[in-house]
Design a protein around this motif. Structure first.
Motif, short mmCIF file in Angstrom:
data_model
loop_
_atom_site.label_atom_id
_atom_site.label_comp_id
_atom_site.label_asym_id
_atom_site.label_seq_id
_atom_site.Cartn_x
_atom_site.Cartn_y
_atom_site.Cartn_z
N ASP A 137 62.74 -71.88 -13.19
CA ASP A 137 62.01 -72.99 -12.85
C ASP A 137 60.44 -72.84 -13.33
O ASP A 137 59.59 -73.65 -13.16
CB ASP A 137 61.99 -73.53 -11.50
CG ASP A 137 63.25 -74.30 -10.93
OD1 ASP A 137 63.74 -74.88 -11.97
OD2 ASP A 137 63.56 -74.16 -9.84
N TYR A 138 60.11 -71.61 -14.15
CA TYR A 138 59.08 -71.09 -14.36
C TYR A 138 58.84 -70.95 -15.95
O TYR A 138 60.02 -70.47 -16.58
CB TYR A 138 58.47 -69.89 -13.63
CG TYR A 138 58.30 -70.11 -12.29
CD1 TYR A 138 56.87 -70.34 -11.82
CD2 TYR A 138 59.11 -70.43 -11.31
CE1 TYR A 138 56.47 -70.33 -10.41
CE2 TYR A 138 58.88 -70.33 -10.01
CZ TYR A 138 57.66 -70.72 -9.43
OH TYR A 138 57.20 -70.77 -8.20
N GLY A 139 57.68 -71.06 -16.40
CA GLY A 139 57.59 -70.77 -17.96
C GLY A 139 56.55 -69.68 -17.78
O GLY A 139 55.91 -69.29 -16.95
N TRP A 140 56.43 -68.92 -19.03
CA TRP A 140 55.48 -67.74 -19.20
C TRP A 140 54.22 -68.20 -20.13
O TRP A 140 54.38 -69.01 -20.95
CB TRP A 140 56.21 -66.66 -20.13
CG TRP A 140 57.22 -65.83 -19.47
CD1 TRP A 140 58.36 -66.22 -19.64
CD2 TRP A 140 57.18 -65.02 -18.38
NE1 TRP A 140 59.22 -65.08 -18.46
CE2 TRP A 140 58.23 -64.45 -17.97
CE3 TRP A 140 55.90 -64.40 -17.81
CZ2 TRP A 140 58.51 -63.47 -16.99
CZ3 TRP A 140 56.10 -63.23 -16.95
CH2 TRP A 140 57.56 -62.74 -16.41
N LEU B 13 52.93 -66.74 -14.85
CA LEU B 13 53.99 -67.84 -14.83
C LEU B 13 53.57 -69.08 -14.42
O LEU B 13 52.54 -68.95 -13.62
CB LEU B 13 55.21 -67.27 -13.72
CG LEU B 13 56.16 -66.33 -14.28
CD1 LEU B 13 56.60 -65.24 -13.03
CD2 LEU B 13 57.24 -66.51 -15.11
N PHE B 14 54.20 -69.97 -14.88
CA PHE B 14 53.85 -71.46 -14.50
C PHE B 14 54.98 -72.19 -13.99
O PHE B 14 55.94 -72.01 -14.68
CB PHE B 14 52.65 -72.05 -15.44
CG PHE B 14 53.38 -72.46 -16.83
CD1 PHE B 14 53.82 -73.87 -16.69
CD2 PHE B 14 53.72 -71.68 -17.64
CE1 PHE B 14 54.44 -74.22 -17.98
CE2 PHE B 14 54.46 -72.09 -18.81
CZ PHE B 14 54.70 -73.33 -19.02
N THR B 15 54.63 -73.32 -13.17
CA THR B 15 55.79 -74.38 -13.28
C THR B 15 54.84 -75.74 -13.06
O THR B 15 53.88 -75.74 -13.09
CB THR B 15 56.60 -74.10 -11.95
OG1 THR B 15 57.77 -74.83 -11.78
CG2 THR B 15 55.77 -74.03 -10.65
N ILE B 16 55.73 -76.67 -12.52
CA ILE B 16 55.09 -78.19 -12.42
C ILE B 16 55.68 -78.60 -10.98
O ILE B 16 56.79 -78.72 -10.71
CB ILE B 16 55.58 -79.13 -13.42
CG1 ILE B 16 54.84 -78.35 -15.03
CG2 ILE B 16 54.91 -80.53 -13.53
CD1 ILE B 16 55.41 -79.16 -16.32
N PHE C 135 59.71 -75.37 -21.82
CA PHE C 135 58.51 -74.33 -21.26
C PHE C 135 58.31 -73.30 -22.45
O PHE C 135 59.51 -72.80 -22.94
CB PHE C 135 58.76 -73.69 -20.00
CG PHE C 135 58.50 -74.43 -18.74
CD1 PHE C 135 57.88 -75.75 -18.92
CD2 PHE C 135 58.99 -73.82 -17.50
CE1 PHE C 135 57.92 -76.40 -17.73
CE2 PHE C 135 58.73 -74.62 -16.36
CZ PHE C 135 58.13 -75.90 -16.38
N ALA C 136 57.22 -73.28 -23.11
CA ALA C 136 57.02 -72.12 -23.92
C ALA C 136 57.25 -70.86 -23.34
O ALA C 136 56.85 -70.51 -22.26
CB ALA C 136 55.68 -72.31 -24.67
#
Length: 370
Positions: free
Chosen positions: A315-318, A324-327, A363-364
């Protein structure tokens, strides 16, 4: 395909639905696949890059496209999260975006020249017709590239401006390396011999430095694209070459590890053969989920230290910086891989306005090959 990939595909089939996603973050300089499982309660988005024998390297000129600025494009800080919704790339916390002139975005890769976007007629990870590529430079300019591939898994190195992939010509596998800044092929190396690979139209690859790692069923082949030297390596398992930043994921029944592909040295070893370990695009960090999927650990590969974050790693991108990030709730939430502290951005992330589904978000820093 590898047993791990098969397990991931099985997990995806049993996955839960999630609410329509939003998006958020930045562009910058610039993984085994991993199709996203859909799990989502509070999270509204998921996945948003011993030598023997000889060969010949041949430089090939390709067509060049002039760059065009797409409004409203804006400057990128080079830090933060990058994601796409539909065919639009968002960056700088969602304050800027660049539209890609195609139906859907399949995945995005960090390179030294900017963000490399793979797109096509639909968002199928590595199928569904031709795969096209565009470079989004740090100022938000989209530069369509002349590269069009079939159902193949490409490779990039975040520290270089190159795209590597395979193509099969008259039954012979060719390793092609393309400079995304000049839109020209810089190498085309034919692999001799008769061998097989997974269900792709050409063998999957990974790029690290001057070496392209080619995943085949019996062994991982290596190609020095500058010299044309061809060999094999036992440092990377056969099948999908899971390499990021010069580091590879290997596993046994009892251990899952990260090794240095140049030296073979084990950098991180977890005594959990059932764990699924995923590397950041630069290879500095690795994530592994808890058995119940409610949290995941983020390891610093060099030091072995780790922090724990809530939710599931898919559920996270780098970010390009290694965070890490999510929405959540139409806002980007960025979490430090050093402290596990998270902060919520103030920018409200829009949907694409047309009933966005989870499949529209990428997610990139995550790859979606299967």
């Amino acid at each position: 395909m590898t047993e791990r990939l098969s397990a991931l595909l099985h997990d995806e089939a049993a996955a839960l639905e999630i609410p329509p996603p939003t998006a958020g973050s930045v562009l910058a300089r610039g993984r085994t696949m991993r199709r996203r499982r859909r799990a989502g309660v509070a999270v509204a988005a998921l996945a948003a890059l011993a030598v023997v024998g000889s060969g010949t390297a041949v430089a090939v000129n390709a067509g060049h496209h002039d760059g065009r600025a797409v409004e409203p494009a804006g400057p990128s800080t080079g830090h933060g999260a990058v994601f796409s919704v539909g065919s639009t790339v968002f960056y700088d916390g969602g304050t800027h975006h660049t539209a890609i002139d195609d139906k859907a975005i399949k995945s995005m890769y960090f390179t030294s020249a900017g963000l490399l976007v793979r797109h096509g007629n639909n968002n199928a990870s590595d199928g569904g017709g031709p795969q096209r590529f565009s470079l989004v430079t740090p100022d938000g300019t989209e530069k369509p590239l002349s590269v069009v591939t079939e159902e193949v898994v490409p490779g990039v190195d975040p520290d270089q401006p190159y795209l590597a992939y395979t193509t099969v010509v008259d039954g012979t596998v060719h390793v092609v390396v393309h400079d995304v800044t000049t839109d020209q092929d810089v190498a085309d190396v034919a692999l001799p011999g008769d061998f097989s690979w997974g269900g792709w139209s050409g063998p999957p690859v990974a790029l690290s430095g001057d070496t392209v790692y080619v995943g085949t069923d019996d062994v991982t082949r290596t190609v020095d694209w500058r010299t044309g030297e061809i060999g094999t390596t036992d440092r990377v398992p056969p099948g999908y070459p899971d390499i990021q930043g010069g580091r590879a994921v290997t596993s046994t029944r009892t251990d899952v590890s990260v090794v240095d592909v140049a030296t073979g040295r084990t950098l991180l070893d977890l005594k959990r053969g059932d764990a699924y370990l995923s590397l950041s695009p630069d290879g500095r960090f690795a994530t592994t989920d808890s058995p119940d999927g409610r949290s995941f650990d983020v390891y610093d590969v060099d030091s072995g230290s780790h922090v724990t974050l809530d939710g599931a790693s898919y559920d996270y991108g780098w970010t390009p910086d290694g965070d890490l990030f999510t929405i959540k709730g139409h806002h980007v939430v960025t979490c430090s891989t050093a402290t596990a502290e998270c902060s919520t951005g103030t920018e409200t992330i829009p949907s694409d306005g047309g009933g966005t589904s989870p499949e529209d978000v990428r997610f990139a820093g995550r790859t979606y090959e299967s």
